[in-house]
Design a protein around this motif. Structure first.
Motif, mmCIF file in Angstrom:
data_model
loop_
_atom_site.group_PDB
_atom_site.id
_atom_site.type_symbol
_atom_site.label_atom_id
_atom_site.label_comp_id
_atom_site.label_asym_id
_atom_site.label_seq_id
_atom_site.Cartn_x
_atom_site.Cartn_y
_atom_site.Cartn_z
ATOM 1 N N ALA A 72 0.801 -0.932 -0.116
ATOM 2 C CA ALA A 72 0.048 0.118 -0.006
ATOM 3 C C ALA A 72 0.862 1.280 -0.109
ATOM 4 N N ALA A 73 0.312 2.136 -0.543
ATOM 5 C CA ALA A 73 0.992 3.642 -0.461
ATOM 6 C C ALA A 73 -0.036 4.581 -0.255
ATOM 7 N N VAL A 74 0.086 5.612 0.613
ATOM 8 C CA VAL A 74 -0.612 6.665 0.890
ATOM 9 C C VAL A 74 -0.001 8.168 0.512
ATOM 10 N N LEU A 78 8.253 -0.173 6.127
ATOM 11 C CA LEU A 78 7.715 1.048 5.907
ATOM 12 C C LEU A 78 8.558 2.188 5.222
ATOM 13 N N THR A 79 8.509 2.930 4.483
ATOM 14 C CA THR A 79 9.153 4.040 3.777
ATOM 15 C C THR A 79 8.486 5.242 3.647
ATOM 16 N N THR A 80 9.047 6.184 3.913
ATOM 17 C CA THR A 80 8.271 7.725 3.883
ATOM 18 C C THR A 80 9.123 8.560 2.831
ATOM 19 N N LEU A 81 8.473 9.470 2.238
ATOM 20 C CA LEU A 81 9.033 10.020 1.132
ATOM 21 C C LEU A 81 8.580 11.350 0.576
ATOM 22 N N ILE A 128 4.656 10.801 0.776
ATOM 23 C CA ILE A 128 4.280 9.274 0.640
ATOM 24 C C ILE A 128 4.772 8.534 1.658
ATOM 25 N N VAL A 129 3.635 7.523 2.196
ATOM 26 C CA VAL A 129 4.272 6.596 2.992
ATOM 27 C C VAL A 129 3.936 5.252 2.326
ATOM 28 N N ALA A 130 4.688 4.506 2.381
ATOM 29 C CA ALA A 130 4.408 2.973 1.684
ATOM 30 C C ALA A 130 5.037 1.959 2.729
ATOM 31 N N GLY A 131 4.151 0.827 2.636
ATOM 32 C CA GLY A 131 4.457 -0.348 3.312
ATOM 33 C C GLY A 131 3.981 -1.540 2.602
ATOM 34 N N ASN A 132 4.761 -2.862 2.870
ATOM 35 C CA ASN A 132 4.309 -4.019 2.189
ATOM 36 C C ASN A 132 4.834 -5.036 3.146
ATOM 37 N N LEU A 170 10.109 0.991 -2.803
ATOM 38 C CA LEU A 170 10.104 1.455 -1.667
ATOM 39 C C LEU A 170 9.795 0.149 -0.496
ATOM 40 N N GLY A 171 10.634 -0.094 0.302
ATOM 41 C CA GLY A 171 10.621 -1.294 1.120
ATOM 42 C C GLY A 171 11.145 -2.225 0.548
#
Lengths: 438, 432
Positions: free
Chosen positions: A265-267, A342-345, A273-277, A297-298
């Motif tokens: 998912a990415a929001v 998690l990654t933020t960008l 952007i925040v992404a997580g998988n 990302l991730g």
């Protein structure tokens, strides 16, 4: 195709992926004795009587039931418009179907409603769909789940496709977005594990449940980027938890291979952007400026990833015998630790992509993917997130379409306006939180 | 009220280029038994809801002992007829006459203690005399039933002991054709002088059973059982409807249990894609049908409905089964034959080779008979059909059942051959 290894990475080879066809009983028994079930007019699956959508294909059973109460769907004779679909309604509070949860006003999915309210056969154009098949030529209607297109706004869109080799689409996608561009979007992709039972139901339930969580604006906290990132991370972790519960709830009884799926998912919130998988579905950041690296990302929870970490080259690892074995997944038999990578960008102008392995199997490297996307967009007269996603799905199908393919895209202008590119680029050397793996 | 269910047993997977879909559809009724209805539980059938005609062979060949035994059998049947049911007794030789009711009472009377007593006395007066012309008996039965057009459940029992020599085969066939749909008829042959294929033709066309009664003394028990079975059937006017898609060919529709009956030629058109096949009256029971459809092959991965099989009462569908086709390149799916389809296909072949073998033997073609009956022995052995193996053993010496090596038995009795013949169409139910 995504497998779960039976033991650790060094263990025996994973069981062969069970095709959906093999799990279907070769002999079937159909009883016409009156049962309290609501059969899907689109795919024929028997659902519970109070179901509002088909568990197998996602068709809206309420609209279909309304349409089939009479012998014919209600049709406005003046222009042939099917009236039943004109007034979509949400269920009362507390009785929402998973498709209704997180209802935001407009129906973002163009694909959930349509086929069910038009029971004319698509194949021959003469018959009508009765019990899931045309009463003239016997052809079942196309399963809407086989090819889903969503375009919630002009800057967010996605395509989820069955591919060319699988009998069932076990990928699921759930998108939402608001205006203006870059303000807020949620992109969720879940890939059902093909060797488990009914993973197509699991993946849809997971994607829908996750989006319901992520549709809620993140807490601003004290207003610092770090506080936002922490809140966003908690929201993503919570989304994974909800999705995992939804997957577990999608089976009533214990089955030998409980349904399971991946999560990516990415929001986007105000161009951050925040992404997580969890698993091997991916989020990519593909900036326009080639000076800025394109990147995943991730990282994957997969045997291939573990091999790469141990020094095996990407190509060898991703095409090896255990390449599609994942080491973490959502489901009843999921591992205890489901904290997403998690990654933020902070976005510059570019493309945010969430995709399943049906795409990246044919183009794994982020730089190559950026080139592929840029070239595909350049060939389109009308390059929107949806048309570009379709072009990438077409690419994967042309390569063989060995798996279900999902591509969800958000087109981001980045912080500042596109007219101040230079400044933005300079200022926006990605303000990036370190990957905060649990 | 009767409930019907339909189940389908099939392997829906077809290989690349595959065209033929086979399925067994099982129709099961519950609450169809006449005993379950309120009227019958009170001991009274709804007057005029059912009619029974008993056709007794009184040809000269029956002799005094035969006619006396037939009379006792008729009385046993009368005892089973529920009060209120319309009935009639016909004696047949070269022509046919109504024995009871008496002419002033009309062609049919409702059963009561009084009419049963009168009928029993009328039966005492039967004498053996004359030839055999079953077509005239059937024609009279049809005319009797035509006097009560409102009665939907119409059943007859036909008893004979000899060959139909009193009329041409053509006139018998014409008479049988005129009776199709007018009533159902169970047929019984007594002794070894009648022809199984001739009588089977009548029973089959009139949706009834055929069987052999070896000796006159056994008639009464058989008649009692036949009439009890008929009385228990509470649902009439039923049919099987089979829809196949545009462009498909319906290869055959067969009843495969409890007996083999090819229904294919009995099709009446419901609409261009749907045919109806009459199934007669139903008690609480289960019947299996084998449906075979040929489809234009589709591409791998595609699916379609191959047939929609409905069971209908008075034209209204009450149960339905869907036969599907899915094309796959997975050999593990496409090479599997459904066990029910395989079992009934084997039983149908068994019946065919037994009948052909016996016909060849009767025609003096011993090598053909040996080969056909050898194949029958092999099939019965393979499917573990011990009853049929023991019947075959009375007709052939089995050298090796595995390879189907047999010798025709010297001095096999005619009765044993005929009982093998009549038993050939009785199938053993495939269990799930």
């Amino acid at each position: 195709m995504t497998d779960i290894p039976t033991t650790g990475a060094a263990g025996p080879a994973p069981l062969p992926a069970a095709s959906s066809a093999a799990s279907a009983a070769a002999s079937s028994a159909t009883s016409s004795a009156a049962t309290a079930s609501r059969d899907c007019p689109v795919c024929g699956t028997a659902n519970q009587a109070d179901s509002t959508f088909c568990e197998a294909c996602g068709a809206d059973l309420v609209v279909a039931a309304r349409a089939s109460n009479g012998a014919q769907p209600p049709v406005d004779v003046s222009d042939g418009t099917v009236l039943a679909s004109a007034t979509p309604q949400t269920a009362p509070a507390g009785e929402e179907s998973p498709l209704d949860v997180g209802w935001t006003g407009a129906v973002p999915s163009a694909a959930v409603v349509p086929v069910a309210d038009d029971l004319t056969c698509h194949a021959c154009g003469e018959g009508h769909i009765v019990d899931g098949y045309c009463d003239h030529c016997g052809t079942p209607p196309p399963n809407p789940r086989d090819h889903l297109v969503e375009s919630p706004t002009a800057w967010v869109g996605g395509v989820c496709d069955i591919g060319r080799r699988h009998a069932r689409n076990e990928d699921a996608m759930s998108l939402s977005a608001g205006e203006p561009a870059g303000s807020r979007a949620v992109l969720v992709v879940c890939d059902g594990v093909s060797m488990a039972t009914d993973s197509h139901i699991a993946s849809l339930a997971a994607a829908t449940a996750a989006r319901a969580v992520l549709d809620q604006p993140f807490p601003k906290g004290v207003g610092t980027p770090d506080a936002w990132a922490a809140g966003a991370g908690r929201a993503l972790t919570s989304a994974v938890t909800r999705a995992n519960e939804a997957v577990a709830a999608s089976v009533v009884e214990d089955v030998p291979n409980p349904p399971s799926c991946t999560f990516a998912a990415a929001v986007v919130e105000d161009d951050v952007i925040v992404a997580g998988n969890v698993g091997d579905s991916r989020v990519y950041w593909l900036p326009d400026d080639t000076a800025e690296p394109a990147r995943q990302l991730g990282r994957d929870d997969s045997f291939a990833q573990e091999q790469m970490a141990a020094g095996v080259p990407r190509l060898a690892a991703e095409t090896g015998p255990h390449a599609h074995s994942i080491t973490r997944w959502l489901g009843k038999d999921a591992p205890d630790d489901l904290t997403p990578h998690l990654t933020t960008l902070t976005a510059t102008p570019g493309w945010l992509m969430v995709c399943s392995d049906g795409l990246w199997n044919y183009c794994s490297e982020a730089e190559a993917l950026r080139t592929l996307l840029t070239d595909a967009a350049a060939r389109l007269d009308d390059a929107t997130p949806t048309t570009v996603a379709q072009a990438l799905v077409d690419f994967a199908n042309e390569q063989g379409g060995r798996d279900n393919i999902t591509v969800a895209l958000a087109r981001l202008a980045g912080r500042g306006s596109s007219t101040t590119t230079t400044e933005a680029t300079a200022a926006a050397a990605p303000v990036e939180g370190d990957p905060t793996d649990g | 009220m009767a409930d019907f269910t339909a189940e389908v047993f099939q392997n829906e997977f077809l290989p690349d280029g595959g065209t033929d879909v086979h399925a067994i559809v099982r129709v099961t009724s519950t609450g169809a038994s006449a005993g379950a209805s309120a009227g019958a539980s009170a001991g009274l059938a709804d007057p005029g809801s059912a009619a029974e005609v008993i056709l007794i062979d009184t040809s000269g060949s029956m002799g005094r002992r035969g006619v006396q035994a037939a009379g006792e059998a008729a009385k046993a049947a009368l005892a089973e007829i529920v009060d209120g049911t319309l009935f009639s007794i016909v004696s047949g030789n070269g022509t046919a006459q109504i024995v009871y009711p008496y002419s002033h009472q009309g062609a049919l009377v409702p059963m009561s203690a009084h009419t049963r007593g009168e009928a029993n006395r009328a039966i005492e007066g039967l004498r053996a005399n004359g030839g055999t012309a079953m077509g005239t008996w059937l024609t009279l039965a049809r005319q009797i039933f035509e006097t009560v057009p409102h009665v939907t459940k119409r059943h007859a029992i036909l008893l004979t002991d000899g060959v139909n020599e009193g009329e041409t085969p053509q006139s018998l066939q014409a008479a049988v054709r005129s009776c199709v749909g007018a009533f159902q008829c169970d047929c019984r042959g007594v002794g070894d002088q009648w022809r199984v294929d001739e009588v089977r033709g009548i029973a089959s066309a009139l949706l009834g059973t055929v069987d052999l009664i070896p000796a006159p003394e056994e008639m009464a028990a058989e008649f009692e059982a036949m009439m009890r079975a008929s009385m228990s059937r509470g649902v009439a006017n039923s049919e099987l409807r089979v829809w196949v898609p545009q462009g498909a060919e319906l290869l055959f529709v067969k009843q495969v249990s409890p007996t083999l009956e090819d229904l294919t030629s009995r099709r009446t058109v419901v609409n261009p894609l749907t045919g109806a096949y009459p199934t007669g009256a139903w008690s609480d029971e289960s019947r299996d049908y084998h449906v075979a459809v040929r489809l234009p092959a589709r591409t791998l991965g595609q699916e379609q409905l191959a047939a929609r099989v409905q069971f209908s009462l008075g034209g209204d569908p009450v149960a339905q089964a869907l036969v599907k086709a899915k094309w796959s390149n997975d050999d593990s799916l496409t090479t599997r034959i459904d066990p029910a389809v395989a079992a009934y296909t084997g039983q149908a072949e068994l019946a065919t080779v037994i009948q052909e073998g016996l016909a060849a033997k009767a025609a003096g073609q011993d090598d053909v008979a040996t080969s056909k009956l050898g194949r029958a022995v092999q099939l019965a052995d393979q499917t573990g059909n011990e009853e049929m193996t023991s019947r075959l053993r009375k007709v052939v010496e089995i050298d090796d059942a595995d390879t189907g090596t047999v010798r025709l038995k010297k001095g096999a009795s005619k009765i044993d051959e005929m009982s093998l013949d009549t038993a050939s169409t009785k199938t053993s139910r495939v269990r799930r």
